[in-house]
Write an enzyme that holds these catalytic residues in place. Structure first.
Site, PDB file in Angstrom:
ATOM      1  N   GLY A  96     -47.340 -48.323 -15.444  1.00 46.81           N
ATOM      2  CA  GLY A  96     -47.084 -49.054 -16.854  1.00 46.81           C
ATOM      3  C   GLY A  96     -46.273 -48.232 -17.549  1.00 46.81           C
ATOM      4  O   GLY A  96     -46.337 -47.004 -17.532  1.00 46.81           O
ATOM      5  N   GLY A 119     -46.896 -45.646 -22.005  1.00 46.34           N
ATOM      6  CA  GLY A 119     -46.367 -45.250 -20.659  1.00 46.34           C
ATOM      7  C   GLY A 119     -44.923 -44.401 -21.070  1.00 46.34           C
ATOM      8  O   GLY A 119     -44.726 -43.537 -20.770  1.00 46.34           O
ATOM      9  N   SER A 120     -43.938 -45.379 -21.986  1.00 49.60           N
ATOM     10  CA  SER A 120     -42.736 -44.681 -22.301  1.00 49.60           C
ATOM     11  C   SER A 120     -43.029 -43.435 -23.242  1.00 49.60           C
ATOM     12  O   SER A 120     -42.035 -42.842 -23.087  1.00 49.60           O
ATOM     13  CB  SER A 120     -41.923 -45.836 -22.901  1.00 49.60           C
ATOM     14  N   ARG A 135     -41.380 -55.385 -15.099  1.00 51.96           N
ATOM     15  CA  ARG A 135     -39.912 -55.916 -15.364  1.00 51.96           C
ATOM     16  C   ARG A 135     -38.957 -54.775 -15.378  1.00 51.96           C
ATOM     17  O   ARG A 135     -38.812 -54.278 -16.375  1.00 51.96           O
ATOM     18  CB  ARG A 135     -40.216 -56.638 -16.698  1.00 51.96           C
ATOM     19  N   GLU A 176     -59.660 -39.318 -21.541  1.00 47.52           N
ATOM     20  CA  GLU A 176     -59.801 -39.426 -22.866  1.00 47.52           C
ATOM     21  C   GLU A 176     -58.999 -40.331 -23.823  1.00 47.52           C
ATOM     22  O   GLU A 176     -59.520 -40.796 -24.898  1.00 47.52           O
ATOM     23  CB  GLU A 176     -59.001 -37.885 -23.438  1.00 47.52           C
ATOM     24  N   GLY A 188     -58.271 -43.336 -29.020  1.00 44.88           N
ATOM     25  CA  GLY A 188     -56.817 -43.102 -28.954  1.00 44.88           C
ATOM     26  C   GLY A 188     -56.689 -41.337 -28.866  1.00 44.88           C
ATOM     27  O   GLY A 188     -57.179 -40.727 -27.927  1.00 44.88           O
ATOM     28  N   GLY A 243     -48.188 -55.848 -37.456  1.00 44.93           N
ATOM     29  CA  GLY A 243     -48.347 -55.225 -36.078  1.00 44.93           C
ATOM     30  C   GLY A 243     -49.526 -54.510 -35.585  1.00 44.93           C
ATOM     31  O   GLY A 243     -49.648 -53.825 -34.549  1.00 44.93           O
ATOM     32  N   LYS A 258     -65.801 -49.395 -25.447  1.00 45.32           N
ATOM     33  CA  LYS A 258     -65.688 -47.812 -25.968  1.00 45.32           C
ATOM     34  C   LYS A 258     -67.253 -47.522 -26.139  1.00 45.32           C
ATOM     35  O   LYS A 258     -67.566 -46.330 -25.952  1.00 45.32           O
ATOM     36  CB  LYS A 258     -64.902 -47.891 -27.172  1.00 45.32           C
TER      37      LYS A 258
END
Lengths: 430, 430
Positions: B13, B18-19, B49, B131, B136, B189, B207
Site C-alpha cells: 500500500g 504508505g507514501s 495503480r 500501534e 494514529g 477532508g 479500535k
C-alpha cells in the site's frame, strides 16, 4: 510456555513505593507470571530500619545489608527505590556485575550518571529500565524510547513535578500567596518537610535531563539543565498572567535550539495560555506535551507521584525486564548516537513578560522602548498603569534570545526612571 | 555495533500513510539505522495503480503483485497499510510463512482476526505490531501492552475517531445540526465521501475491540462490541447536555463488568461532564483515558489520523521490530491468558439522560416515576417543561443496567400520557 524456575527479584528500599511494589508482586502474582512467562519471587528486601513492621513481607527476607543482597549472584532483577546518589549507584553497578538487570525509579541518579549506568548495563549484557523516574505512572520513557523511535522529536514541554503544580494551581484558583499555598501542600502531604528539591526545581531538572537525553538521542546531564525555582512567583504574577489569558506553571522544556544542531533543557516558571492543554492540569497531576515532526502534538497525562502510581511504572518495567530475561535478550539501551551539543540558556529563544516600576513622568516609555530596541528585543505590547504618583509598565516581547533579554534588563536597571524590575517571566506554549 | 546487512522492508500500500512511511524511511535513514542497529532498505512497494507517480520511490521497486512480493523470502519486515480484510489478511499470513515480521495499521483486520494473526506470528516466531491501528500517532498499544503490564486496568474510555469528534465539536461550538457539521467535515477532508464507517461507529468499534483485548488480556472481537453511531445526535441533545454541564462525545468504552469477572466493550454517543479531560478534546484529535488499580487515571492525547501521524506510529513499530530482528528475538505477542467472558450490553451499568414528550396534565410525572421504580431504575433528577399545551420531561437516572433501562423505556412507550421518547443518552465519565 510458562517457565517454572521463578525470576528472583530483590527490592532495595521498602518505603512508600517499595512496599507497594512488594504488595502488588504478591497480590498480582498470577497475572505477573502470565505476562512475564515465569513466576516472580521476592528474594530479598534491603532496608535501613529492619525493625519497622512491614505487612505482608516475610521477615526472613528483610536485610540491612544491601551490598550482600545484590552480590548473591542468583538474582534476576534488582528493583532500586532508595533514591539519591549513593549507595544507590554502587548497588546498581554491583547488581550488574553479579548478573542482575535493574529497574530503578531514581531520577537524580539517572540524571547525573545515566551514561555510566547504561554503559555498565551494556558491558554486562543487562537491562536498565527506569519508567518510574519521570512523571510517576505516566508511560513516557517507553513511548519516547520506542513508540516515537521512527519520528523526530522537536520539543518536550511538561509539568513533571506534582508538588509545585499543586502549589501553583492553589495560588491560581484561590489567589493565595506562595507561602500560604506551600503550607497547605505540606499539611496535605503533597510537599515534604524540606520542600527544596521540589520548589527550587531540582526534581524537575533531573527529569528534564532524562527526557532531553531520550528525546534527542543525546547525553544531557543535570548540570546542563538551566534551573529556576518557583518560590518567587507572586499573586501579582498570577494577576498579570490572567490579564494575558494565561496561567503560570513550572515547566520543564527540552527543545532543539536554533537550526536543530543543538539542544537546550531548562526548568522555570512560565506563563502559558489558558487554551493550552497543559494549562488545565490541576492539583498534583503531571502532563508532558511532546512535539515531533510526523506525529505533531502528543500529550501524556496522569498522576506524577505517589506510592501506587510509581509502583505501577516499576512493575511495568519489571514485566518487560522479566520477559527479556525469559527470552534471553535485553531491551533498548542508551541511545545517544546523535550527540548534539547542549546550548546554554542564553541561546534559548522565547517571549517575555516584564513588569517595571517606573517614574510617572513623560518620556519614560520612550526611554524604555529605546533600551529594548538597542538590544534587538522587539516589543509586542506595552501597558502603562499609574498608581499613587508611581507607575508601572508591563512589556510583553516578541521572541528573543535569553541573552538579549538579559542585556535589556541589565540596561533597564541602569535607567534613572526605572525604579525596579518587579518581575520577568517567560511566556511559553504559543 | 552496526550490522551492515540492511533490513529489507516491503510496503503493502502506498497511499497517504504508505507514501509518508516511504518518505521518512528515506529522509531519516541515518536516524533509523542508528536506532535499529542496522540500515533499513525499501525492498519493494505493492500498489494497485502502478502508473501513479510516486515521488522519491524508485519505480523499479513498485509492483502490483503483492503476493509475489511477500513470498520473496528475503524480507525482514512487511508493512501493511492497505486496510480492509482481504487481501491484507492473506498477505500478512503469507509474509509470516516466508520469514518476515509484520507491522500493520489495519484496525478492521486486527479487530476481526487478531487472534488468528497473532497465532500465525507466534507459529513462525515473528513479530506482529500494530500501534498505528488505534488512535494514529498516540502511543497507546505499547503503553497498555508494556508500561501497564504490572497494573490492573479497569476501564478504557476514549475518543478514538477524529471524524466524529470533529463533527460533534462543531455541533457543540456552533450549534450546527448533524448534517451541516458533516458537510463541513467532508469539505475540509475530515470525513470521507462515504462517512458510514466513521459516523456509524464501525471504526471506533474496531479500535474498542483491540483496546479491550489488550487492556484485559482477553480476546475481544468486533462482534463483541456494542455499537451505536452518532447520526441521530441533535442540536437539542447538545442543549440538554449543556444544561447538565456536559458535552457529547462518541466514546469507546471498555470496562470490567460487575465484579470484574467479565468485560464489556461498547461505542456510542454519551454525555460527559465539561470538567472531564475528554470533554476538551477538540477537532479531529483523539484521546484515551485509562483507569487502573495502581496508576489511577492516565490520559493519552494526540492526532488520531492523518498520513504523517500514522506513519510515525508505523515507524516506531518498524524500529522495535527491526531491533528485535537484529537481536534475534521477538517482542510480546498476544496476551489473552485472562480469557474473561464478554458480557452483553444489557449488563453494562451507567447513568441515563432521557427526554420524554408527555401530555401536559396532572399525574403524568407520578405515572412515569412509577414505571422507573417498577424496573428498579432510580431517578436522580426530573425536570418538567411546558411548551404549547404539550410538555417534556427530562429524567436523569442513577446508575442502572442497560437491560433495566431498556425495559423502562419499553414500558414508558406504552403509557397513553407519553407521546414519545425524544432521546436517550448515556452519561459517562463521572
Amino acid at each position: 510456555m510458562m517457565r517454572t524456575r521463578p525470576l528472583k527479584v530483590a527490592l532495595l528500599g521498602c518505603g512508600v513505593v517499595g512496599s507497594e511494589v512488594a504488595r502488588i508482586m504478591t497480590t498480582h502474582a498470577d497475572d505477573l507470571a502470565a505476562r512475564i512467562g515465569a513466576p516472580v519471587e521476592l528474594a530479598g528486601v534491603a532496608v535501613r530500619r529492619p525493625d519497622r513492621v512491614r505487612e505482608g513481607i516475610d521477615p526472613a527476607l528483610v536485610t540491612t545489608d544491601a551490598t550482600a543482597l545484590v552480590k548473591r549472584g542468583d538474582l534476576d532483577i534488582v528493583v532500586e527505590v532508595i533514591g539519591g546518589i549513593e549507595p544507590a549507584r554502587t548497588l546498581i553497578t554491583t547488581a550488574f556485575e553479579h548478573g542482575a538487570s535493574v529497574v530503578s525509579a531514581n531520577k537524580a541518579l539517572l540524571a547525573q550518571d545515566g551514561a555510566a549506568l547504561h554503559a555498565a548495563a551494556e558491558e554486562h549484557g543487562k537491562d536498565l529500565y527506569y519508567e518510574a523516574a519521570v512523571a510517576g505512572a505516566i508511560p513516557l520513557i517507553r513511548p519516547l524510547r520506542e513508540s516515537l523511535a521512527g519520528d523526530k522529536v522537536n520539543r518536550v514541554l511538561g509539568i513533571v513535578n506534582g508538588t509545585t503544580n499543586f502549589i501553583l494551581d492553589k495560588m491560581d484558583t484561590t489567589g493565595a500567596g506562595y507561602q500560604e499555598a506551600l503550607d497547605e501542600a505540606t499539611a496535605l502531604g503533597y510537599a515534604e518537610a524540606d520542600p527544596t528539591a521540589d520548589v527550587e526545581g531540582f526534581d524537575a531538572a533531573a527529569k528534564a535531563a532524562i527526557l532531553a537525553g531520550i528525546a534527542f538521542h543525546t547525553r544531557v546531564r543535570l548540570d546542563d539543565v538551566h534551573r529556576e525555582g518557583m518560590t518567587e512567583v507572586t499573586a501579582a504574577d498570577f494577576a498579570s498572567a490572567k490579564e494575558m489569558g494565561c496561567t503560570i506553571k513550572l515547566l520543564a522544556i527540552c527543545e532543539r535550539a536554533g537550526d536543530g544542531a543543538s539542544v537546550t533543557a531548562r526548568v522555570h516558571p512560565a506563563m502559558i495560555p489558558l487554551g493550552h492543554p497543559l494549562a488545565s492540569v490541576r492539583g498534583a497531576y503531571n502532563a508532558v506535551f511532546v512535539e515531533s515532526d510526523a506525529s505533531g502534538q502528543l500529550m501524556f497525562y496522569g498522576p506524577g507521584a505517589g506510592g501506587a502510581p510509581t509502583a505501577s511504572a516499576v512493575l511495568g518495567d519489571l514485566v518487560a525486564v522479566g520477559r527479556n530475561r525469559v527470552g534471553g535478550t535485553t531491551g533498548p539501551g542508551e541511545s545517544a548516537y546523535a550527540a548534539l551539543p547542549v546550548s546554554s540558556m542564553g541561546e534559548v529563544v522565547t517571549r517575555y513578560h516584564i513588569s517595571l516600576d517606573v517614574a510617572d513622568k513623560p518620556g519614560v516609555l520612550a526611554q524604555v522602548a529605546t533600551v529594548f530596541a538597542e538590544h534587538g528585543v522587539s516589543i509586542d505590547t506595552v501597558r502603562q498603569q499609574g498608581k499613587d504618583g508611581e507607575a508601572s509598565l508591563v512589556v510583553v516581547t516578541h521572541r528573543a534570545s535569553d541573552a538579549a533579554l538579559g542585556g535589556t534588563v541589565e540596561a533597564l536597571r541602569k535607567l534613572d526612571t526605572v525604579r525596579g524590575v518587579a518581575s520577568i517571566m517567560r511566556v511559553e506554549g504559543e
